[in-house]
Each structure stands twice: as structure tokens, then as C-alpha cells.
Design a protein around this motif. Sequence first.
Motif, short mmCIF file in Angstrom:
data_model
loop_
_atom_site.label_atom_id
_atom_site.label_comp_id
_atom_site.label_asym_id
_atom_site.label_seq_id
_atom_site.Cartn_x
_atom_site.Cartn_y
_atom_site.Cartn_z
N VAL A 145 0.93 -1.53 -0.35
CA VAL A 145 -0.45 0.41 0.44
C VAL A 145 1.41 1.16 -0.76
O VAL A 145 0.37 2.23 -0.11
CB VAL A 145 -0.91 0.11 1.06
N SER A 146 1.80 1.38 0.11
CA SER A 146 2.74 2.61 0.43
C SER A 146 3.42 2.81 -1.01
O SER A 146 3.95 3.91 -1.27
CB SER A 146 4.15 2.31 0.77
N THR A 150 0.03 0.80 -6.31
CA THR A 150 -1.40 0.38 -5.50
C THR A 150 -1.83 1.60 -4.85
O THR A 150 -3.62 0.80 -4.67
CB THR A 150 -0.12 -0.79 -4.24
N LEU A 151 -2.04 2.11 -4.34
CA LEU A 151 -2.64 2.99 -3.08
C LEU A 151 -3.86 3.80 -4.07
O LEU A 151 -5.34 4.29 -3.72
CB LEU A 151 -1.97 3.80 -2.29
N GLN A 152 -3.44 4.33 -5.31
CA GLN A 152 -3.71 4.79 -6.02
C GLN A 152 -5.00 3.88 -6.74
O GLN A 152 -6.63 3.66 -7.39
CB GLN A 152 -3.04 4.94 -7.79
N GLN A 181 3.15 0.79 7.46
CA GLN A 181 4.44 1.69 6.21
C GLN A 181 5.23 0.53 6.13
O GLN A 181 5.82 0.66 4.82
CB GLN A 181 4.66 2.59 6.93
N PHE A 191 -2.29 5.03 3.71
CA PHE A 191 -3.48 4.44 3.73
C PHE A 191 -4.35 5.50 4.09
O PHE A 191 -5.24 6.21 3.88
CB PHE A 191 -3.62 3.52 3.47
N SER A 194 -4.99 8.88 2.51
CA SER A 194 -5.54 8.99 1.04
C SER A 194 -6.60 8.91 1.63
O SER A 194 -7.40 9.77 0.69
CB SER A 194 -5.11 8.03 0.43
#
Length: 205
Positions: A145-146, A150-152, A181, A191, A194
Amino acid sequence: MPAEQRGTYAGLAHPAVTSYLTDLGVTAVELLPVHQFVHDAHLEDRGLRNYWGYNTIGFLAPHNGYSSGGSDGEQVDEFKSMVRALHKCGIEVILDVVYNHTAEGNHLGPTLSFKGLDNAAYYRLVPDDNRYYYDTTGTGNSLNVSHPHTLQLIMDSLRYWVTEMHVDGFRFDLAASLARQFHEVNRLSAFFDSSSRTRSSRRSN
């Protein structure tokens, strides 16, 4: 209820179900994962199936196996119709979502999507040996996720289910894994940062 609609999106939207829920005073339903998932190989080898859905492979698609109308896109319309029917009865729809891992498993698992696209971007790998996955989920892999891509993907998925499918909320499976993290859970992780900015943006609009 017609037998072919039992266990489907259309079945949950059937008047027999919605009237029963209304009579009970239900104001919200939470669905187990409905993102497109696959059945574990070890289950299929034994003639079994995954009835829980915690084996996601498509974060922007409703699972086709829960559609009574077909699997060539009909599941999208059926899901939307289900949400509309529940909303008309004053019932909110909450999704149990699994963004902490995928169905691709560990280094011995299948390559279905993300492994083939960019393994190091989508998954957390063991720093000293990138053949192996750093697993904080107990499923063989953990999403990275960092990484911004992937976060997008996760944020785009959440927006899709809210703006296009009109669901009302989410329950995050293994949210602690999403907040890692590095090694520890961090409430200031990318995460959480955002998702909080997304909520603030929706309020201001």
C-alpha cells in the motif's frame, strides 16, 4: 422467491426479502466480500468452493457468481438494481472489502494479474530475497500500500463503489495490514492519509 435468484444480488433485492428486512426494522446490510474473487486451488481439488469471498482478484467488479442474470456484464446492472431496491426501502449497503491481499498467494501461487503486471509494486517482498512475499495477512501475500500505484488502485476502487455502484460504506478486512508503512501499524500511514483526504473532499463537495 424464484429458486434461480436465491443467493444472488437479485435475490437480496426481491420484495420478499426487502419487505422482511423492513418489517424487522433493518436499516443497513453488510455484505461479505463481493469483489470478483477466485476459488482456492486446494478447495477445487477437493470439489469444494470458497463461500466467503476473501480471495479477491478484481477490485472494480462485482463477483459474477452472485449474479442471476449472467456474467458478461449483467452482474454490474444487477448489483446496481439491488442497491436501488434496498435504498428505496431505507436500507443502506455496506461492503466488506479486502484490500490487504489478493488471490495470487505466495511465491508458489498462481500468476493471475498483479504478479505479472508489476510484482514489486503491488506486493510487499522480503527485502533480502525478492522471490518471497512479506506476509502480514496469513494468506501468502500483502499488498504494498505504500506504493503510489497500489494506493491509487485502492482509492479508485473505493470511489468506483461509491460513485458508480452507490454503496454507503465499507468494512475493511485486516485494516491493520493496510496501515503498515514498514513493519509496524502507523495511524499516519499513506492509506489512512489518502482515505481521510478522500472523505474530506466528499464533505466539501
